[in-house]
Design a protein around this motif. Structure first.
Motif, PDB file in Angstrom:
ATOM      1  N   ALA A  17     106.215 -46.176 -10.660  1.00 29.28           N
ATOM      2  CA  ALA A  17     105.819 -47.666 -12.292  1.00 29.28           C
ATOM      3  C   ALA A  17     105.325 -47.097 -12.737  1.00 29.28           C
ATOM      4  N   SER A  18     105.123 -47.212 -13.858  1.00 28.33           N
ATOM      5  CA  SER A  18     104.196 -47.523 -14.698  1.00 28.33           C
ATOM      6  C   SER A  18     102.961 -48.722 -14.846  1.00 28.33           C
ATOM      7  N   PRO A  19     101.994 -47.990 -14.674  1.00 30.13           N
ATOM      8  CA  PRO A  19     101.047 -49.250 -14.600  1.00 30.13           C
ATOM      9  C   PRO A  19     100.575 -50.264 -16.231  1.00 30.13           C
ATOM     10  N   ALA A  20     101.280 -49.421 -16.978  1.00 26.94           N
ATOM     11  CA  ALA A  20     101.521 -50.095 -18.415  1.00 26.94           C
ATOM     12  C   ALA A  20     103.252 -51.394 -17.851  1.00 26.94           C
ATOM     13  N   ALA A  21     103.083 -50.947 -17.003  1.00 26.97           N
ATOM     14  CA  ALA A  21     104.737 -51.908 -17.008  1.00 26.97           C
ATOM     15  C   ALA A  21     104.508 -53.725 -17.092  1.00 26.97           C
ATOM     16  N   GLU A  22     105.843 -53.850 -17.170  1.00 31.51           N
ATOM     17  CA  GLU A  22     105.550 -55.951 -17.748  1.00 31.51           C
ATOM     18  C   GLU A  22     106.185 -56.259 -16.977  1.00 31.51           C
ATOM     19  N   GLY A  55     109.681 -49.896 -15.491  1.00 25.76           N
ATOM     20  CA  GLY A  55     108.398 -49.937 -14.433  1.00 25.76           C
ATOM     21  C   GLY A  55     109.252 -48.421 -14.355  1.00 25.76           C
ATOM     22  N   HIS A  56     110.402 -47.673 -14.749  1.00 22.76           N
ATOM     23  CA  HIS A  56     110.435 -46.085 -14.963  1.00 22.76           C
ATOM     24  C   HIS A  56     111.852 -45.877 -13.046  1.00 22.76           C
ATOM     25  N   LEU A  57     111.883 -47.084 -12.699  1.00 24.10           N
ATOM     26  CA  LEU A  57     112.841 -47.112 -11.278  1.00 24.10           C
ATOM     27  C   LEU A  57     114.124 -47.639 -11.273  1.00 24.10           C
ATOM     28  N   GLN A  58     114.503 -47.575 -12.261  1.00 25.71           N
ATOM     29  CA  GLN A  58     116.226 -47.295 -11.739  1.00 25.71           C
ATOM     30  C   GLN A  58     117.023 -46.758 -11.857  1.00 25.71           C
ATOM     31  N   ASN A  59     116.285 -45.137 -12.088  1.00 26.71           N
ATOM     32  CA  ASN A  59     117.268 -43.821 -11.657  1.00 26.71           C
ATOM     33  C   ASN A  59     116.618 -43.996 -10.270  1.00 26.71           C
ATOM     34  N   SER A  60     115.969 -44.320  -9.500  1.00 23.80           N
ATOM     35  CA  SER A  60     115.451 -44.042  -8.613  1.00 23.80           C
ATOM     36  C   SER A  60     115.814 -45.526  -7.521  1.00 23.80           C
ATOM     37  N   VAL A 111     110.537 -55.070  -4.040  1.00 25.52           N
ATOM     38  CA  VAL A 111     110.704 -53.724  -4.774  1.00 25.52           C
ATOM     39  C   VAL A 111     109.532 -52.973  -5.451  1.00 25.52           C
ATOM     40  N   GLY A 112     108.822 -53.837  -5.337  1.00 21.56           N
ATOM     41  CA  GLY A 112     106.653 -53.325  -5.317  1.00 21.56           C
ATOM     42  C   GLY A 112     106.996 -52.363  -5.998  1.00 21.56           C
ATOM     43  N   HIS A 113     105.575 -51.675  -6.009  1.00 22.43           N
ATOM     44  CA  HIS A 113     105.288 -50.550  -7.321  1.00 22.43           C
ATOM     45  C   HIS A 113     105.184 -51.128  -8.447  1.00 22.43           C
ATOM     46  N   GLY A 114     104.306 -52.184  -8.601  1.00 22.29           N
ATOM     47  CA  GLY A 114     104.051 -52.692  -9.643  1.00 22.29           C
ATOM     48  C   GLY A 114     105.287 -54.256  -9.595  1.00 22.29           C
ATOM     49  N   GLN A 115     105.617 -54.193  -9.000  1.00 28.21           N
ATOM     50  CA  GLN A 115     106.884 -55.490  -9.302  1.00 28.21           C
ATOM     51  C   GLN A 115     106.697 -56.121  -8.078  1.00 28.21           C
ATOM     52  N   SER A 116     107.094 -57.955  -8.394  1.00 29.27           N
ATOM     53  CA  SER A 116     106.863 -58.610  -6.866  1.00 29.27           C
ATOM     54  C   SER A 116     107.889 -59.222  -7.009  1.00 29.27           C
ATOM     55  N   PHE A 117     109.352 -58.985  -7.602  1.00 30.67           N
ATOM     56  CA  PHE A 117     110.665 -58.888  -6.978  1.00 30.67           C
ATOM     57  C   PHE A 117     111.813 -58.308  -5.943  1.00 30.67           C
ATOM     58  N   LEU A 144     113.528 -52.867 -14.059  1.00 33.14           N
ATOM     59  CA  LEU A 144     113.336 -51.888 -13.196  1.00 33.14           C
ATOM     60  C   LEU A 144     113.063 -51.109 -13.788  1.00 33.14           C
ATOM     61  N   CYS A 145     113.480 -50.950 -15.689  1.00 30.15           N
ATOM     62  CA  CYS A 145     113.551 -50.069 -16.315  1.00 30.15           C
ATOM     63  C   CYS A 145     112.018 -49.400 -17.024  1.00 30.15           C
TER      64      CYS A 145
END
Length: 181
Positions: free
Chosen positions: A54-59, A114-119, A85-91, A111-112
């Motif tokens: 996850a991108s640290p700058a991801a909101e 944080g660049h997680l949508q592909n995985s 989800v984790g990796h910077g996301q709380s949902f 997810l997008c």
């Protein structure tokens, strides 16, 4: 006809989340149902990439009011399982035994971001969930240290920890710190 897992009286509407990724949207809650075959078909068209952290700058998206709601699979009518989800996301996202995925409103965008949508498929694996649990434990531990030591001392210790991580005399420095004064 598929009905929303949340607004059970609402019919899901066909949408395209990404070029080639057909999903179904709840017009009332903004949630998305992604059938497994649609996800895997779309995923197979993507270039081979490594899993992005996850991108640290991801909101981070605010946790949905529906996050704790029991959701039924639009395809099978069975209860879906929740996964953090984790990796910077709380949902959490839900997955059906059919392999389909339910995302509450705003979660696809998060997810997008944080660049997680592909995985996304990896969220449901034991190794991913183990990392999420470790991240949560680390956050609790850090909060406890902050409370016990104070912000200023904790920041100093964190700087020192980073400096010592690769220092050739790390053992000597740690022995000095552990020595009784």
């Amino acid at each position: 006809m598929m009905l929303s897992p949340l607004a059970h009286h609402k019919r899901l509407e066909r949408v395209e989340l990404e070029p080639g990724l057909t999903a179904f949207c709840c017009p009332e809650t903004g949630g998305h149902w992604i059938p497994a075959e649609n996800y895997w078909r779309w995923r197979s068209t993507l270039p081979a990439t490594t899993v992005a952290e996850a991108s640290p700058a991801a909101e981070a998206v605010p946790v949905s009011e529906f996050d704790a709601a029991v959701k039924l699979c639009p395809e099978s009518g069975t209860v879906m399982m929740r996964y953090r989800v984790g990796h910077g996301q709380s949902f959490r996202v839900e997955r059906s035994h059919t392999g389909g995925i339910w995302l509450d409103g705003g979660e696809w965008e998060a997810l997008c971001g944080g660049h997680l949508q592909n995985s996304m498929h990896l969220i449901f694996t034991a190794p991913w969930q183990k990392v999420v649990r470790q991240q949560e434990l680390d956050a609790v531990h850090l909060a406890q240290l902050r409370e016990r030591l104070g912000v200023e001392l904790l920041e100093k210790i964190q700087v020192l920890r980073r400096e010592l991580a690769e220092h050739p005399q790390r053992s000597a420095a740690l022995a000095f710190l552990n020595a009784q004064a």
